[in-house]
Motif scaffolding. Structure first.
Motif, PDB file in Angstrom:
ATOM      1  N   PHE A   1       0.945   4.079  -2.738  1.00  0.00           N
ATOM      2  CA  PHE A   1       0.645   5.463  -2.375  1.00  0.00           C
ATOM      3  C   PHE A   1       1.724   6.409  -2.898  1.00  0.00           C
ATOM      4  N   LEU A   2       2.977   5.963  -2.808  1.00  0.00           N
ATOM      5  CA  LEU A   2       4.078   6.822  -3.259  1.00  0.00           C
ATOM      6  C   LEU A   2       4.171   6.872  -4.781  1.00  0.00           C
ATOM      7  N   GLY A   3       3.372   6.061  -5.455  1.00  0.00           N
ATOM      8  CA  GLY A   3       3.377   6.089  -6.915  1.00  0.00           C
ATOM      9  C   GLY A   3       4.502   5.266  -7.520  1.00  0.00           C
ATOM     10  N   ILE A   4       5.198   4.447  -6.712  1.00  0.00           N
ATOM     11  CA  ILE A   4       6.236   3.610  -7.300  1.00  0.00           C
ATOM     12  C   ILE A   4       5.819   2.147  -7.277  1.00  0.00           C
TER      13      ILE A   4
ATOM     14  N   PHE B   1       0.681   6.553   6.126  1.00  0.00           N
ATOM     15  CA  PHE B   1       0.325   7.662   5.236  1.00  0.00           C
ATOM     16  C   PHE B   1      -1.129   8.071   5.423  1.00  0.00           C
TER      17      PHE B   1
ATOM     18  N   ILE C   1      13.577   8.879  -7.487  1.00  0.00           N
ATOM     19  CA  ILE C   1      12.944   7.789  -8.233  1.00  0.00           C
ATOM     20  C   ILE C   1      12.073   8.353  -9.345  1.00  0.00           C
ATOM     21  N   TYR C   2      11.268   9.362  -8.992  1.00  0.00           N
ATOM     22  CA  TYR C   2      10.411   9.954 -10.014  1.00  0.00           C
ATOM     23  C   TYR C   2      11.258  10.479 -11.162  1.00  0.00           C
TER      24      TYR C   2
ATOM     25  N   ILE D   1      12.784   9.737  -2.811  1.00  0.00           N
ATOM     26  CA  ILE D   1      11.560   9.448  -3.563  1.00  0.00           C
ATOM     27  C   ILE D   1      11.516  10.319  -4.826  1.00  0.00           C
TER      28      ILE D   1
ATOM     29  N   GLY E   1      -3.543   1.379  -1.808  1.00  0.00           N
ATOM     30  CA  GLY E   1      -2.622   2.507  -1.619  1.00  0.00           C
ATOM     31  C   GLY E   1      -2.671   3.458  -2.808  1.00  0.00           C
TER      32      GLY E   1
ATOM     33  N   ALA F   1       0.823  -1.200   0.000  1.00  0.00           N
ATOM     34  CA  ALA F   1       0.000   0.000   0.000  1.00  0.00           C
ATOM     35  C   ALA F   1       0.865   1.260   0.000  1.00  0.00           C
ATOM     36  N   ALA F   2       1.942   1.237   0.801  1.00  0.00           N
ATOM     37  CA  ALA F   2       2.793   2.430   0.880  1.00  0.00           C
ATOM     38  C   ALA F   2       3.444   2.712  -0.468  1.00  0.00           C
TER      39      ALA F   2
ATOM     40  N   ILE G   1      -5.718   5.585  -2.778  1.00  0.00           N
ATOM     41  CA  ILE G   1      -5.631   6.757  -1.893  1.00  0.00           C
ATOM     42  C   ILE G   1      -4.888   7.879  -2.611  1.00  0.00           C
TER      43      ILE G   1
ATOM     44  N   ILE H   1       8.131   8.199   4.009  1.00  0.00           N
ATOM     45  CA  ILE H   1       6.718   8.451   3.719  1.00  0.00           C
ATOM     46  C   ILE H   1       6.268   9.738   4.402  1.00  0.00           C
TER      47      ILE H   1
END
Lengths: 297, 535, 339
Positions: A236-239, C147, C299-300, C296, A249, A232-233, A252, C281
């Protein structure tokens, strides 16, 4: 006809039954188990149960609130998201992504962990020592960091996330299996079996493993809660899972845009993750308590 | 130790009694926080075209020779107090305002006010390859797309306060160009200093201008800090500090508005407008805007080099849906690149409406009855003209599936995205354009001309002689009616060739706390805090 | 004996770092894209530069040579450039690291402050309603996705009540020069007239992220302290002490606590790794300019040199902290000494 008893026989319940005897009276743990069973059946049966196509967009029905609100619709019990997709169907499908895949990841990892852990637990010497130190290293690297590396190499996506989580869980399984085996090797009945002339393989399969499986299950439940949270995390982070995949995730993250207008699109997937992890942890705790009580008796 | 104890005490009391919100927006004077959606690419407007960069730097740091009246589109004196055009339309003379002071900063102390030399320095940088600073930038995208180097023959100082521009051919959009945010005037003295110190690139990183605010500090992706320029030639703002807070995520931007961490924010997110406009402590400013969000096809790549395929794709997309789901009804459907409030706009005869049947037929004619697969690049950032490209792409994905086209949504981090876009790696892309002045040329030329295909702003990579000729004929004449008819032809030709599909013209919104006044937004991009105040 | 033990730990540490650098080195080959770019962080390398760089990095030699040169560059601080900013990755990370450490420190402090007493109370009141309440709360905190929890807190405390800000470390209008990189010390060191307001503002910014980040470690602390305390309370020496007539409190303080808290110190080191993971997070949600958000973002941006550097630095830090707490634990706890 009643069976004839020739001599006094101590009535011993099987260990599994004993465990259940101690587990069932714990209300919370029992409740958790029921929840888990519901979630599991949802994860498996979802494709046949969803009231709507989870990916079907409907521009006429954007952000419909849940049906308990005034403007909600009965046919969309939990409302729709910002593209007019039925939230309930998506949440149900999410069970098979977030929860179902977490189970697969844990099982896969557990299996590999069992093999490697057994190899390491049954061997001695420099090779084993180096292996153990490497393991300690892997144990300390944060799982999310490991996932980031894997995603960076393989690219973002749900499947790659699963690989990453399997890999991240692996060290703790190997570690756990190794410790469990080491513990068993100290037991007197193992020595006795050895004296009977059993070789390492027989020892492992007929004595040690049957005596460690409960610990494995316990480890599995702990890992399962980690796996659900990590999937889920990352989503959520899009990775992890990418939209439009109905992973909780990622859902959300997708719905963050409408958090002011439609807070339920954020609240509900989060609630499901929470409930799932809570159920897993309740069962895990219940198991641990039951095992402890059984030992004490 | 005493001070720490006291501090702890004060903190605790402050935390417990939340009513005691420290006057955090007012540390040592008045300051204003403007929350924008992205980092600037440069601190010199000559080098960029992005509206985000312009919003963050141009009007604060620099002045231009001319200004535009936001309401009427009429040109106003700025650094030039007056100007004359020769009868043949080839020579423009500007008389400069006197006693215009440059910024006094840590890295440069000006010794003289603005004069003709600065204007010559500024524009020669764009025009002359032998100019010491010309080579420090690879391109001057706005001026390149306007073909300025072919247009302007010479810029020279007549006297200390008079400058002349000589053109090679008449151009009715020339003055408008000088009034855009790109035509900022730099300091020649600062240039000389940098040259002496051999720090040429600093000209674009550590800016010196004459604008209402001076540069203090920049941290990429975090903030830009400006101080008030005390000797600004216009009576202006009482703000001591202007902070541009960079908040790429629009949800966070709204959150920061609600908690008053931001005073002013341009929000391309339309979903919350109603929510905010209901509250007493916010004011929503609305301004019609000159912009267009569109879907550009890379016309160099098969099968998109086929007109019929492009037309089919355009027919397959339900724009009404997009307007509802992405723009929340706060935008007009676009039938042409030009927005309806442009004087050259006329509804094209060939309007495209949603028609999947016809689309499928066209695809079959083109030999793709079974469909094909197509990448849709969706920009990862929110812009005025397209508040949520990813969501738009998801909607289009479902539409295209109906005519058998399998769309894949591609997105990268914004810088990577633009780099790959310039290298024309895309099949099709969802992006848009905000105009810099009222001239229709400012839409058609930068987006679809051959020159723009080279300089990179033509995302369709479409180069068509007929279209270019129409644009050229339009600027060669000063007669409005004649120009309008050329632009109409150009629009119709574009609608028929469909190198890109216009989707929507969005209004421009800005939300500010109601204690902020005097923030000017105009239809041509840019935002001005010169008159802003806080009560 | 102790020296021998320390020597062995040191040897292990060296071994672990070799393994880690080998891993980081191999990433340059594993990442997509040009190996030379991944190693240097340069983009669009001209053919002439390519020849020069290949020689310089030893890419024309065998892997061992390349690895040795790689380690040499690491030690000299000559790390690769970030794709996005074209700056040395190490310099960039050292700039953002203090923010993460600061946040993690507050969270750790908070979790000890709350977790240990609650754990002790729960153990002393075993199976009473207080224990049940604390244990249930701990289980809930243990299960909540961080989160989502962060979003809930923002919704309530920032957006509905308007008490606390949602992002960053300090209101942007405060201009505090960076000296240590840690916000609170920096504010106290600065000479601005609004120092006091800035300090309060910084604390208000810190509150939500620290609470969010502390949630998980706190629950771990509660559970761990409770278990450890219960173990100790069952020991014979406790019963003996009670039998000798000491009061409950005396026993708890002089015999129970010390023995129960020893394993807890070990736990602090183990929690550090979790903290760093959760900090990533938390930082993303609260726009906290730390290493987590930086990673993070990398990564993007497909910023491979940055990911490589980040993994190396963060893992080293985690391993170092772990090793240190383990050594401390061993030195202070005679039972754990198996030299």
């Amino acid at each position: 006809m009643k069976k004839l008893r020739l001599y006094y026989e101590e009535h011993n319940k099987g260990p599994l039954k004993l465990l259940w005897k101690h587990f069932a009276p714990q209300h919370f743990a029992f409740f958790g188990l029921v929840l888990l069973i519901i979630l599991l059946s949802l994860a498996v049966l979802t494709p046949f149960l969803t009231p709507h196509d989870p990916y079907l967009q409907n521009s006429q029905l954007l952000l419909v609130p849940p049906s308990w609100q005034d403007s909600g619709l009965v046919s969309y019990p939990l409302g729709t998201d910002d593209l007019g997709r039925d939230l309930m169907s998506r949440l149900m499908l999410g069970a098979s992504y977030t929860f179902g895949l977490a189970i697969l990841a844990v099982l896969g990892s557990l299996l590999v962990g069992l093999v490697l852990g057994a190899l390491s637990g049954m061997s001695k010497g420099v090779k084993s020592s180096i292996f153990n130190h490497l393991l300690d290293l892997a144990l300390t690297i944060p799982s999310l960091l490991l996932a980031i590396v894997i995603v960076a190499v393989l690219g973002p996506g749900l499947l790659n996330t699963i690989w990453a989580i399997m890999l991240a869980l692996l060290p703790q399984f190997i570690h756990g299996v190794r410790n469990a085996i080491a513990q068993q090797l100290k037991q007197d009945y193992v020595t006795a079996y050895r004296l009977d002339g059993a070789n390492q393989r027989q020892l492992l399969f007929s004595v040690i493993l049957p005596n460690t499986w409960e610990q494995l299950v316990l480890m599995g439940t702990m890992a399962l809660s980690t796996a659900v949270l990590d999937i889920a995390a990352l989503g959520f982070l899009g990775i992890g899972a990418q939209s439009p995949t109905a992973e909780w995730g990622a859902m959300i993250a997708d719905s963050l845009d409408s958090i002011y207008l439609a807070p339920w699109t954020v609240a509900l997937p989060g609630l499901l993750i929470f409930v799932t992890v809570l159920a897993v942890n309740l069962v895990g705790d219940g198991l641990r308590v039951a095992m402890k009580k059984r030992r004490e008796n | 130790m005493n001070i720490y104890q006291r501090l702890t005490f004060v903190c605790l009391t402050a935390l417990l009694t939340h009513a005691c919100q420290p006057d955090r927006n007012n540390p040592g004077g008045t300051g204003l926080v403007y929350c924008v959606e992205g980092s600037p690419e440069s601190f010199n407007p000559q080098l960029v075209t992005s509206g985000t960069t312009i919003d963050a730097i141009s009007q604060h740091l620099y002045d231009r020779l001319l200004d535009i009246n936001a309401q009427t589109g009429e040109l106003l004196p700025a650094l030039a107090s007056s100007w004359q055009i020769s009868s043949d339309g080839l020579s423009y003379r500007f008389q400069l305002r006197e006693n215009v002071a440059f910024h006094h900063t840590d890295y440069f102390k000006p010794s003289r006010p603005l004069n003709a030399e600065d204007v010559v320095f500024t524009f020669n940088r764009i025009l002359l390859p032998e100019h010491p600073f010309h080579q420090t930038a690879t391109e001057y995208p706005y001026f390149d797309s306007m073909e300025w180097r072919q247009l302007v023959a010479e810029v020279k100082a007549i006297s200390a306060y008079e400058v002349e521009f000589r053109l090679n051919k008449p151009d009715s959009s020339f003055l408008s160009t000088l009034a855009t945010d790109f035509a900022a005037v730099l300091s020649a003295e600062y240039g000389a200093k940098l040259q002496a110190e051999n720090k040429l690139p600093d000209l674009d990183h550590l800016p010196v201008g004459t604008g209402p605010f001076l540069f203090r500090h920049y941290q990429k992706d975090v903030l830009i800090r400006y101080y008030r320029h005390p000797q600004h030639w216009r009576q202006g703002s009482n703000l001591q500090q202007l902070v541009i807070d960079i908040v790429p995520d629009s949800t966070k931007r709204v959150a920061k508005l609600l908690t008053h961490e931001c005073d002013v924010a341009p929000i391309p997110r339309l979903a919350e407008l109603q929510l905010l406009s209901k509250r007493q402590d916010f004011v929503v400013d609305v301004q019609t805007s000159m912009n267009v969000g569109y879907w550009a096809f890379n016309t160099q790549k098969p099968p998109l080099n086929n007109v019929k395929v492009r037309q089919a794709l355009a027919l397959a997309v339900n724009k009404q849906n997009i307007l509802q789901a992405v723009y929340f009804g706060q935008a007009e459907q676009a039938d042409s690149l030009l927005p309806p409030n442009s004087w050259a706009y006329q509804k094209p005869q060939l309007t495209q409406s949603y028609d999947p049947q016809k689309a499928r037929a066209l695809l079959a004619e083109a030999g793709f009855a079974k469909g094909f697969s197509l990448d849709i690049w969706a920009m990862p950032v929110q812009r005025l003209y397209n508040p949520n490209a990813l969501k738009m792409a998801e909607l289009m994905q479902a539409d295209l599936a109906r005519i058998g086209v399998k769309a894949r949504i591609v997105s990268y981090e914004w810088n990577t995205f633009r780099r790959k876009l310039t290298q024309a790696e895309h099949d099709s892309v969802l992006i848009g354009w905000s105009a810099d002045n009222a001239d229709p040329d400012n839409f058609l030329r930068p987006l679809l001309s051959c020159a723009a295909a080279v300089s990179g702003s033509n995302r369709a990579n479409w180069c068509d002689e007929h279209f270019d000729a129409l644009l050229q004929q339009a600027v060669n004449t000063a007669d409005l009616n004649e120009r309008r008819s050329f632009y109409l032809q150009a629009q119709q030709y574009q609608a028929q060739q469909m190198p890109l599909m216009p989707i929507a013209h969005s209004k421009r919104f800005q939300v500010r706390s109601s204690n902020i006044s005097g923030v000017a937004i105009n239809p041509y991009g840019g935002v001005n805090f010169a008159m802003a105040g806080k009560h | 004996m102790i020296l021998h033990y320390l020597f062995r730990r040191l040897f292990l540490l060296a071994f672990v770092f070799v393994a880690l650098t080998v891993f980081a080195f191999s990433l340059s080959y594993l990442f997509p894209g040009d190996v030379l770019s991944n190693f240097t962080g340069l983009r669009n390398i001209s053919p002439a530069d390519e020849v020069m760089l290949t020689r310089q990095l030893g890419l024309d030699q065998n892997y061992l040579q390349q690895y040795l040169l790689f380690v040499q560059r690491l030690l000299q601080g000559d790390w690769a450039l970030s794709f996005s900013s074209q700056q040395n990755v190490l310099t960039e990370m050292l700039l953002v690291m203090p923010a993460t450490l600061e946040l993690a420190a507050y969270a750790l402090f908070l979790s000890l402050l709350v977790g240990i007493p609650l754990g002790i109370v729960a153990a002393v009141r075993k199976d009473k309603w207080l224990d049940k309440l604390i244990s249930s709360l701990a289980l809930i905190g243990f299960s909540v996705p961080i989160f989502w929890w962060a979003l809930l807190l923002i919704m309530v405390f920032s957006l509905s009540l308007g008490w606390l800000p949602t992002s960053g470390r300090l209101g942007v209008l405060y201009e505090i020069p960076t000296v240590t990189g840690f916000m609170l010390p920096d504010i106290l060191l600065s000479e601005q007239s609004y120092r006091q307001q800035a300090f309060i503002d910084a604390i208000r910014h810190m509150l939500l992220p620290s609470v969010v980040l502390a949630t998980y470690p706190t629950t771990v602390m509660i559970r761990f302290t409770r278990d450890s305390m219960l173990d100790v309370l069952e020991q014979n020496y406790i019963k003996t002490a009670r039998a000798k007539g000491l009061t409950r409190l005396q026993v708890l303080y002089t015999h129970g606590l010390r023995n129960a808290l020893l394993p807890v110190t070990r736990q602090v080191g183990l929690q550090f790794s979790t903290l760093i993971t959760l900090a990533m997070i938390t930082e993303v949600i609260f726009s906290w300019p730390g290493i987590g958000r930086w990673l993070i973002d990398s990564i993007y941006q497909r910023n491979f040199p940055a990911i490589q550097g980040g993994v190396l630095l963060v893992s080293s830090l985690v391993i170092l902290v772990n090793m240190l707490t383990e050594i401390m634990h061993t030195l202070f706890n005679p039972l754990a000494r198996k030299f």
